[in-house]
Design an enzyme around this catalytic site. Structure first.
Site, PDB file in Angstrom:
ATOM      1  N   CYS A   1      18.026  28.537   0.761  1.00 24.56           N
ATOM      2  CA  CYS A   1      19.423  28.120   0.562  1.00 24.56           C
ATOM      3  C   CYS A   1      19.824  28.203  -0.909  1.00 24.56           C
ATOM      4  CB  CYS A   1      19.629  26.692   1.060  1.00 24.56           C
ATOM      5  SG  CYS A   1      18.911  26.412   2.684  1.00 24.56           S
TER       6      CYS A   1
ATOM      7  N   VAL B   1      -0.189  36.342  10.761  1.00 22.99           N
ATOM      8  CA  VAL B   1      -0.723  36.135  12.104  1.00 22.99           C
ATOM      9  C   VAL B   1      -0.335  37.367  12.924  1.00 22.99           C
ATOM     10  CG1 VAL B   1      -0.614  34.717  14.189  1.00 22.99           C
ATOM     11  CG2 VAL B   1      -0.632  33.635  11.933  1.00 22.99           C
TER      12      VAL B   1
ATOM     13  N   ALA C   1      13.459  33.784  10.886  1.00 15.77           N
ATOM     14  CA  ALA C   1      14.339  34.877  11.304  1.00 15.77           C
ATOM     15  C   ALA C   1      14.296  35.964  10.243  1.00 15.77           C
ATOM     16  CB  ALA C   1      15.761  34.348  11.466  1.00 15.77           C
TER      17      ALA C   1
ATOM     18  N   VAL D   1      28.016  22.988   5.463  1.00 14.12           N
ATOM     19  CA  VAL D   1      28.987  22.935   4.353  1.00 14.12           C
ATOM     20  C   VAL D   1      28.668  24.035   3.347  1.00 14.12           C
ATOM     21  CG1 VAL D   1      29.571  20.473   4.412  1.00 14.12           C
ATOM     22  CG2 VAL D   1      27.539  21.206   3.175  1.00 14.12           C
TER      23      VAL D   1
ATOM     24  N   TYR E   1      39.362   2.527   0.041  1.00 18.00           N
ATOM     25  CA  TYR E   1      40.312   3.183  -0.870  1.00 18.00           C
ATOM     26  C   TYR E   1      40.265   2.578  -2.256  1.00 18.00           C
ATOM     27  CZ  TYR E   1      44.829   2.733  -3.254  1.00 18.00           C
ATOM     28  OH  TYR E   1      45.806   2.626  -4.209  1.00 18.00           O
TER      29      TYR E   1
HETATM   30  C1  LIG Z   1      20.756  32.881   1.319  1.00 17.66           C
HETATM   31  C2  LIG Z   1      20.606  31.791   2.320  1.00 17.66           C
HETATM   32  C3  LIG Z   1      21.318  30.599   2.164  1.00 17.66           C
HETATM   33  C4  LIG Z   1      21.187  29.584   3.107  1.00 17.66           C
HETATM   34  N1  LIG Z   1      21.899  28.437   2.918  1.00 17.66           N
HETATM   35  C5  LIG Z   1      21.754  27.417   3.810  1.00 17.66           C
HETATM   36  C6  LIG Z   1      22.441  26.183   3.592  1.00 17.66           C
HETATM   37  O1  LIG Z   1      23.158  26.011   2.609  1.00 17.66           O
HETATM   38  N2  LIG Z   1      22.261  25.196   4.505  1.00 17.66           N
HETATM   39  C7  LIG Z   1      21.451  25.343   5.599  1.00 17.66           C
HETATM   40  O2  LIG Z   1      21.318  24.405   6.399  1.00 17.66           O
HETATM   41  N3  LIG Z   1      20.786  26.504   5.819  1.00 17.66           N
HETATM   42  C8  LIG Z   1      20.912  27.535   4.956  1.00 17.66           C
HETATM   43  N4  LIG Z   1      20.229  28.705   5.146  1.00 17.66           N
HETATM   44  C9  LIG Z   1      19.365  28.851   6.339  1.00 17.66           C
HETATM   45  C10 LIG Z   1      17.971  28.282   6.108  1.00 17.66           C
HETATM   46  O3  LIG Z   1      17.423  28.825   4.954  1.00 17.66           O
HETATM   47  C11 LIG Z   1      17.104  28.613   7.313  1.00 17.66           C
HETATM   48  O4  LIG Z   1      17.688  28.051   8.457  1.00 17.66           O
HETATM   49  C12 LIG Z   1      15.693  28.071   7.125  1.00 17.66           C
HETATM   50  O5  LIG Z   1      15.042  28.731   6.073  1.00 17.66           O
HETATM   51  C13 LIG Z   1      14.877  28.257   8.401  1.00 17.66           C
HETATM   52  O6  LIG Z   1      13.603  27.797   8.184  1.00 17.66           O
HETATM   53  P1  LIG Z   1      12.391  28.276   9.098  1.00 17.66           P
HETATM   54  O7  LIG Z   1      11.192  27.541   8.604  1.00 17.66           O
HETATM   55  O8  LIG Z   1      12.744  28.147  10.523  1.00 17.66           O
HETATM   56  O9  LIG Z   1      12.251  29.849   8.858  1.00 17.66           O
HETATM   57  P2  LIG Z   1      11.996  30.685   7.533  1.00 17.66           P
HETATM   58  O10 LIG Z   1      12.548  30.007   6.354  1.00 17.66           O
HETATM   59  O11 LIG Z   1      12.467  32.066   7.858  1.00 17.66           O
HETATM   60  O12 LIG Z   1      10.417  30.708   7.398  1.00 17.66           O
HETATM   61  C14 LIG Z   1       9.600  31.367   8.311  1.00 17.66           C
HETATM   62  C15 LIG Z   1       8.361  31.849   7.592  1.00 17.66           C
HETATM   63  O13 LIG Z   1       7.442  32.357   8.547  1.00 17.66           O
HETATM   64  C16 LIG Z   1       6.819  33.510   8.020  1.00 17.66           C
HETATM   65  N5  LIG Z   1       6.276  34.330   9.107  1.00 17.66           N
HETATM   66  C17 LIG Z   1       6.976  34.994  10.063  1.00 17.66           C
HETATM   67  N6  LIG Z   1       6.132  35.669  10.874  1.00 17.66           N
HETATM   68  C18 LIG Z   1       4.879  35.421  10.416  1.00 17.66           C
HETATM   69  C19 LIG Z   1       3.583  35.862  10.825  1.00 17.66           C
HETATM   70  N7  LIG Z   1       3.427  36.654  11.849  1.00 17.66           N
HETATM   71  N8  LIG Z   1       2.518  35.412  10.110  1.00 17.66           N
HETATM   72  C20 LIG Z   1       2.663  34.594   9.034  1.00 17.66           C
HETATM   73  N9  LIG Z   1       3.870  34.156   8.611  1.00 17.66           N
HETATM   74  C21 LIG Z   1       4.962  34.575   9.293  1.00 17.66           C
HETATM   75  C22 LIG Z   1       7.982  34.200   7.295  1.00 17.66           C
HETATM   76  O14 LIG Z   1       7.541  35.152   6.375  1.00 17.66           O
HETATM   77  C23 LIG Z   1       8.660  33.005   6.630  1.00 17.66           C
HETATM   78  O15 LIG Z   1       8.131  32.722   5.374  1.00 17.66           O
HETATM   79  C24 LIG Z   1      20.325  29.755   4.223  1.00 17.66           C
HETATM   80  C25 LIG Z   1      19.616  30.943   4.383  1.00 17.66           C
HETATM   81  C26 LIG Z   1      19.740  31.943   3.436  1.00 17.66           C
HETATM   82  C27 LIG Z   1      18.953  33.213   3.617  1.00 17.66           C
END
Ligand SMILES: Cc1cc2nc3c(=O)[nH]c(=O)nc-3n(C[C@H](O)[C@H](O)[C@H](O)COP(=O)(O)OP(=O)(O)OC[C@H]3O[C@@H](n4cnc5c(N)ncnc54)[C@H](O)[C@@H]3O)c2cc1C
Length: 447
Positions: free
Chosen positions: A43, A80, A113, A328, A424
């Site tokens: 983020c 993995v 994702a 937000v 307020y």
């Molecule tokens: C630029 C940007 C701004 C954002 N801003 C906001 C915000 O302001 N507010 C908000 O709520 N959300 C925001 N988001 C969304 C938020 O970052 C994601 O929803 C969050 O990172 C999801 O977390 P996660 O752990 O599910 O997945 P990820 O953060 O995608 O982490 C998954 C991890 O698993 C690893 N992985 C995948 N497959 C394998 C495998 N086979 N073996 C080993 N490792 C693997 C990946 O490499 C990755 O590091 C933003 C996203 C981006 C890109």
């Protein structure tokens, strides 16, 4: 024997799952496996690009000491490659190519994702960036340092616009291209999005809505796009078309996906396979209002789901209540927020609604630097329950969105909100809280 918990992915949802499992089970062997740099905030990426945060390294939320302190066994730069749900094993390959098979009692899939690129002609050409990982951020930063003066950003969602603002702050000329007729289409109704669009245009962002990207032009490297028949040239091209749940490992292991193509889960974040959980951007959960499943793909949802799965995997009991998708953003001097359903989303879900919107100020009208704020409420006509809210304003948007999110979760009616006992003082708020005034507007329409 100690319980063995494996978490695949060590970002928002994965680290939260592992930490919550540790809180429940102090002796479990907990292993986190990730192919990427662990425990950082995606983020924050746009704000490093924009210069508000000095370096990409500052985005580290969980340093190595954190994993050590919680006795979490972290396997970095390790991918993995397979899950075997019968034998309860995962196979992982590290950077050096060494393969290892690990046994689990509980498995949490937190694979996130990936950025999505639609099948546009010329998409194999070089020079199309996305902004998902630290590496992506560093590449964009490098391109700017190497002299890029203009950028085309494809997609006017949150990430596209936050990136656009960052690049303008770095001195680039930015054009946003959006296929739909409005910006922030998943977040705001058109009337609210218009306010944000006007602000961005005043700040110099060129916004082309209703124009789908049809083609990438250039020899080896992209130099222009065709969008809605129009040619737009730039030095830098950023795809912000959205993300797709990373479900390959689950699919290969026979773990079922749901209707939204995310990994299917129940309220304990369990998949259809015993002792396997899925959380974060790769997992789907029901919307609290429509009960329709979706991958929310928000950091806030990812950590909550991670906490639930980790607690359960560690032998506790926790339920995820579902998604309201509260979000937000701040774009230059405008903040925008949403919780629950927009009017358009409610209509798509077949819910008959009444809406009310009010434009007000963030301080007493006579107080210096009072900023405009607009609140829109979406109310289910039959029950008079609030089912959605959007706010666009100069400040104080987030906590109002949070208050309305609580109201929706508690099933508050618009009549109850209109009688809310709000606070307020001239430097802090108007006498009549804007959320209450918006509720009054809805009541007038209902009468
Ligand atoms: C630029 C940007 C701004 C954002 N801003 C906001 C915000 O302001 N507010 C908000 O709520 N959300 C925001 N988001 C969304 C938020 O970052 C994601 O929803 C969050 O990172 C999801 O977390 P996660 O752990 O599910 O997945 P990820 O953060 O995608 O982490 C998954 C991890 O698993 C690893 N992985 C995948 N497959 C394998 C495998 N086979 N073996 C080993 N490792 C693997 C990946 O490499 C990755 O590091 C933003 C996203 C981006 C890109």
């Amino acid at each position: 024997m100690a319980r063995r918990i494996i978490v695949i992915g060590a970002n928002a949802s994965g680290v939260e799952a592992a930490s919550s499992a540790r809180k429940k089970d102090h002796t479990a062997e907990i292993t986190l496996i990730t192919q990427e740099y662990p425990g950082y905030s995606r983020c924050g990426l746009p704000f490093v690009l924009g210069g508000q945060i000095p370096s990409f390294k500052d985005l580290t939320v969980y340093p190595p000491a954190y994993f050590k302190m919680l006795k979490l066994n972290l396997k970095n730069e390790t991918k993995v490659t397979a899950i075997n749900t019968k034998d309860k094993t995962v196979t992982a390959v590290d950077k050096a190519g060494a393969t290892e098979t690990l046994q689990y009692d509980s498995l949490v899939i937190a694979t996130g994702a990936d950025s999505f690129m639609p099948p546009i002609k010329g998409r194999e050409k070089q020079g199309i960036h996305s902004l998902r990982t630290l590496e992506d951020g560093e590449k964009i930063d490098r391109a700017i340092k190497d002299g890029a003066k203009s950028a085309v950003i494809m997609g006017a969602g949150l990430i596209g616009l936050e990136t656009g603002v960052a690049l303008i702050e770095r001195g680039l000329k930015v054009t946003i291209v959006e296929m739909l007729p409005q910006i922030l289409p998943a977040m705001l109704d058109a009337d609210m999005a218009k306010l944000v669009q006007e602000h961005l245009q005043e700040k110099g962002m060129c916004i082309l809505t209703g124009k789908a990207v049809e083609k990438f032009l250039g020899e080896e490297k992209v130099t222009a796009i065709i969008a809605g028949g129009e040619r737009v040239e730039a030095d830098l091209f950023i795809s912000a078309f959205g993300v797709r749940a990373n479900t390959k490992l689950a699919v290969d292991a026979g773990i079922p996906l749901g209707e939204s193509r995310g990994i299917k889960t129940n309220a304990r974040m369990e998949t259809d396979v015993k002792d396997v959980y899925a959380v974060g951007d790769c997992a789907e959960s029901p919307n609290i209002i429509t009960h329709k499943v979706a991958c929310a793909q928000l950091g806030t949802i990812a950590v909550r789901q991670g906490k639930v799965a980790g607690t359960n995997a560690g032998g506790g009991y926790a339920l995820f209540p579902g998604i309201l998708a509260s979000a937000v953003t701040r774009l230059f001097e405008t903040e925008a927020g949403v919780t629950g359903l927009t009017e358009a989303a409610a209509q798509r879900a077949g819910i008959e609604v009444v809406t009310g919107a009010i434009s007000s100020k963030t301080k007493a009208d006579y107080y210096p630097n009072a900023l405009p704020i607009k609140v829109k409420l979406v109310v289910e006509k039959e029950s008079q329950r609030i089912i959605g809210a959007q706010i666009v304003g100069g400040e104080e948007v987030t906590q109002r969105i949070n208050a309305l999110s609580f109201a929706i979760q508690k099933g508050m009616t618009v009549r109850e909100l209109a009688k809310a006992d709000t606070a307020y003082a001239p430097p802090l708020n108007e006498t009549w809280e804007p959320m209450v005034l918006a509720a009054e507007m809805v009541l007038m329409k209902l009468r």
